[in-house]
Write a protein that holds these residues in place. Sequence first.
Motif, short mmCIF file in Angstrom:
data_model
loop_
_atom_site.label_atom_id
_atom_site.label_comp_id
_atom_site.label_asym_id
_atom_site.label_seq_id
_atom_site.Cartn_x
_atom_site.Cartn_y
_atom_site.Cartn_z
N TYR A 1 0.86 -1.17 0.00
CA TYR A 1 0.00 0.00 0.00
C TYR A 1 0.91 1.23 0.00
N TYR A 2 0.81 2.04 -1.05
CA TYR A 2 1.72 3.16 -1.21
C TYR A 2 0.95 4.41 -1.60
N LEU A 3 1.30 5.54 -0.98
CA LEU A 3 0.67 6.81 -1.29
C LEU A 3 1.58 7.59 -2.24
N VAL A 4 1.10 7.82 -3.46
CA VAL A 4 1.82 8.62 -4.45
C VAL A 4 1.17 10.01 -4.43
N GLU A 5 1.98 11.04 -4.36
CA GLU A 5 1.38 12.37 -4.19
C GLU A 5 2.29 13.50 -4.64
#
Length: 290
Positions: free
Chosen positions: A101-105
Amino acid sequence: MKKQNLFFAAIAALVFTSCDKTEIKEVEKIVYADQAGSLSLTFDARYGDSDFELNKKYPYQLVNSEDTYDLEFEFNRLRYWVSNVKLVDKDNKEHALPDSYYLVEETNEIEVEHLINGEKYPAKKREKVTIKDIPSGEYKAIKFSIGVDQKYNDNITLTAGELGSLNGMGVSDGWMWFTSYKFLTLAGTMHWAAGTPTSKALSWETGSNELFDGAEKTIELATPLKIDAQNSAKITLDVDVKELLSATDQPWTNNSISQSKKELMKAFRDAFLSKSLTFKEAGSVSVEAN
């Protein structure tokens, strides 16, 4: 007796010599080819043929059934969850990567309304995800979803990978008083390009368990990637923000997309998966043993 004394004297000399001078030898590390490797996954944000930047005006020609309009879009936020990553080997077997689970921002500073003392989520840019402990093998495709599956979306107090109520869209960009995650969000301002200074805030987002179904993307690789302890892999994807604007032909009217507009949320999600997100390049890199 003299021989015995000489023997003990020799032993004592060895002990004192060892205390005075300690020799440390470095043990050579052995790397086996069948050990796990790593993959770097990059989401390269663009606007058409230009690099994507926040706080910059981009031209956009809107063509719909009514007329042709010249607009400008200025963005201050692009964020999305990449989850449930799977690698497909050359024998078509899928390898699910745990806790992926990775947050790209890419976002300006955000005020966190639900917390006290005026906390702010800092401005961030994160396009690259590094995944470790990938089983050795040759992989011909990668799969992942945009969003968060129901188990974690229904209970944001659970943690896995980068998920958690104090990280990313769980707090500063959450909704419904933190009962679920936003999956994809794009925010900023749109302007008429000429003739009038009129502007409107833009806030588009997707979420909900029903929209997680159908949110998987498969990227086929032209050449299988070898991944092991001696070969790491790199995959780069383009994310064209301009293509996201095709989610509606009435952006001025539909400047806000959220839970009350399920069909537009679905259109926004589909524009990301089918138009915006495309394969750019991939390759393996030899890793030198340390």
